[in-house]
Enzyme design. Structure first.
Site, PDB file in Angstrom:
ATOM      1  N   ARG A   1       0.851  -1.205   0.000  1.00  0.00           N
ATOM      2  CA  ARG A   1       0.000   0.000   0.000  1.00  0.00           C
ATOM      3  C   ARG A   1       0.884   1.252   0.000  1.00  0.00           C
ATOM      4  NH1 ARG A   1      -2.856  -1.797   5.396  1.00  0.00           N
ATOM      5  NH2 ARG A   1      -0.705  -2.468   5.707  1.00  0.00           N
TER       6      ARG A   1
ATOM      7  N   GLU B   1      20.189 -13.880  10.145  1.00  0.00           N
ATOM      8  CA  GLU B   1      20.296 -13.819  11.613  1.00  0.00           C
ATOM      9  C   GLU B   1      18.968 -13.462  12.280  1.00  0.00           C
ATOM     10  OE1 GLU B   1      23.334 -14.247  13.705  1.00  0.00           O
ATOM     11  OE2 GLU B   1      21.559 -14.494  14.944  1.00  0.00           O
TER      12      GLU B   1
ATOM     13  N   GLU C   1      -0.673 -11.759  18.786  1.00  0.00           N
ATOM     14  CA  GLU C   1      -1.489 -11.318  17.649  1.00  0.00           C
ATOM     15  C   GLU C   1      -2.964 -11.602  17.942  1.00  0.00           C
ATOM     16  OE1 GLU C   1      -0.174 -10.483  14.473  1.00  0.00           O
ATOM     17  OE2 GLU C   1       1.920 -10.714  15.062  1.00  0.00           O
TER      18      GLU C   1
ATOM     19  N   LYS D   1      11.698 -22.108  13.912  1.00  0.00           N
ATOM     20  CA  LYS D   1      13.009 -21.701  14.429  1.00  0.00           C
ATOM     21  C   LYS D   1      13.838 -22.921  14.838  1.00  0.00           C
ATOM     22  CE  LYS D   1      11.171 -17.279  15.961  1.00  0.00           C
ATOM     23  NZ  LYS D   1      10.433 -16.606  17.049  1.00  0.00           N
TER      24      LYS D   1
END
Ligand SMILES: NC(=O)c1ccc[n+]([C@@H]2O[C@H](COP(=O)([O-])OP(=O)(O)OC[C@H]3O[C@@H](n4cnc5c(N)ncnc54)[C@H](OP(=O)(O)O)[C@@H]3O)[C@@H](O)[C@H]2O)c1
Length: 434
Positions: free
Chosen positions: A47, A129, A190, A205
């Protein structure tokens, strides 16, 4: 000073905005450290009309594809996230001679092999990283500082949201739902918390960490994953009774064999487990991350810090950017991932762990012997048994010695089938104390 290096930024959200800020604020220092100025060539967003503080609107474009293939771009930073179009854009960038920096754990854990193959084929750097544990320098130590050692185990708290929730449950006796609501209100979780609370984020991870630590291909699909939605206030209280704390752990372990130094395979898993309060990971509070690495010669190492957030994640990206830019200036690419060991990822059932089991039993003679028999039937030896409460309220708490997970879970199933067992009220693995 050499001519400037041109950087394309893909994405300008939580992390991307901070990357722009740091690039602007630290331009002179970065130029001195690299030996050439770094200039933003363009920023791809969805956007373009959105107001972005500190971002020159002239740099914004919705055509990421054109941006990554431009001749005047040397380095691409990907902070869009998700699988597509991030994968195609990174592949295009490498194909057209650019080095790439990404924070995209989901993509690396799902299809890192394709990206690493492209980096090798086109002689590009691929640095990531920021994809694990935000600001904490962790992948470079595994990839470079510890590459001469033999890593036995990586044990970590790599998801801040779940650590915050479990910390609230431990500190205030909160139930899972209340702790989640609070985490959402404070912006730690969230609106849709699935990726965090179901362990998907930590599993991605764990796959990245295992691959680096053991030089062996591991994807998110290989990772045994259990989230924290089933962790109850009773589990947390049970842990407190054992002087333990419940943490969502990512565990990457080399499984030893009798005859080979490399081991029989690797175990990569994510689940909530009790760890003793004396373990360094137990003191990791709130939304912090920490990773404990056990290596043969280096011994135990602990990496601790902010695992997410715009500025901490941007710090890791800027670290990669300087490293990659130095490589470009010097004309020598950085290290390429090698997964020569090709160790199998062992099924969870073969992983050796310990269990804490709490059972609500009927108040009658011989109950303890019947329960003990069920453990013996599955070849699981008991380390300690104690009774909590008394009379009708009595519950048995059993802590096992290490045994294959398949035998431990079969024992729990067996207990559920016993007439004297009213309910198995808590089952939790115990880690970090051997
Ligand atoms: N947030 C953290 O604390 C954190 C920590 C470690 C790693 N990471 C990783 O960093 C990456 C970015 O995370 P974030 O939190 O910054 O995400 P974010 O706030 O959602 O930002 C995503 C950005 O990508 C842009 N974008 C989305 N689709 C696009 C497309 N097709 N073409 C061009 N631009 C597109 C969006 O544009 P608009 O702005 O126009 O919508 C937005 O600027 C993810 O891989 C994430 O896993 C994040």
């Amino acid at each position: 000073m050499k001519p400037g290096l041109r950087v394309a930024l893909l994405g300008c959200g939580v992390v991307g905005t901070e990357v722009v800020r740091l690039l602007n604020e630290q331009a002179d220092d970065l130029a001195a450290r690299v030996g050439a100025p770094l200039e933003l060539a363009g920023i791809a967003v969805r956007r373009p009309d959105r107001v972005r503080a500190g971002v020159d609107p002239e740099l914004l474009t919705t055509d990421a594809q054109v941006l990554v293939t431009r001749d005047d771009v040397d380095i691409v930073i990907e902070v869009i996230g998700g699988i597509e179009p991030a994968r195609t854009l990174m592949l295009e960038a490498m194909k057209t001679g650019k080095s790439v920096i990404t924070a995209n754990k989901a993509l690396l854990a799902e299809d890192g092999a394709t990206l690493f193959a492209a980096a090798r084929e086109y002689g590009a750097d691929l640095y990531y990283e920021a994809s694990v544990a935000g600001a904490i320098p962790l992948l470079r130590p595994l990839r470079e500082s510890l590459v001469g050692d033999h890593i036995h185990r990586v044990l970590g708290i790599v998801n801040g949201t779940t650590n915050y929730i479990l910390d609230q449950m431990d500190t205030h006796g909160a139930g899972f739902n209340d702790a989640l609501e609070e985490a959402q209100a404070l912006g730690y979780a969230e609106a849709d918390p699935t990726a965090d609370v179901e362990g998907f984020d930590a599993a991605a991870k764990a796959a990245i960490l295992a691959q680096l630590a053991f030089h062996t291909p591991v994807t998110a699909a290989d990772v045994h994953r259990e989230g924290i939605t089933e962790v109850s206030a009773a589990d947390v209280a049970g842990a407190q009774g054992m002087d333990c704390v419940v943490k969502l752990l990512a565990i990457c372990e080399r499984i030893p064999s009798q005859d080979g130094r490399n081991g029989r395979g690797v175990s990569v898993r994510v689940y909530p487990a009790m760890i003793p309060r004396s373990h360094p990971l137990a003191s990791v509070r709130e939304a912090y991350n920490a990773v404990f690495v056990e290596a043969e010669s280096a011994g135990s190492l602990m990496f601790y810090g902010a695992g997410a957030g715009g500025a901490p994640t941007a710090s890791a990206i800027l670290g990669d950017l300087v490293a990659v830019a130095r490589n470009v200036v010097g004309g020598t690419p950085g290290p390429v991932e090698v997964t020569y060991a090709k160790l199998p990822v062992l099924p969870m059932g073969e992983t050796v762990t310990r269990y804490y089991i709490q059972v609500d039993v009927t108040d009658e003679a011989g109950v303890l012997a019947t329960v003990a028999e069920e453990f013996a039937r599955h070849g699981v030896s008991i380390q300690a048994v104690r009774q909590v409460g008394s009379g009708e309220e009595a519950q048995l708490v059993v802590v096992t010695h290490r045994a294959p997970d398949a035998a431990l879970s079969a024992t729990v199933e067996g207990l559920r089938g016993l007439e004297i067992v009213r309910e198995v009220t808590s089952v939790m693995r115990v880690e970090g104390d051997e």
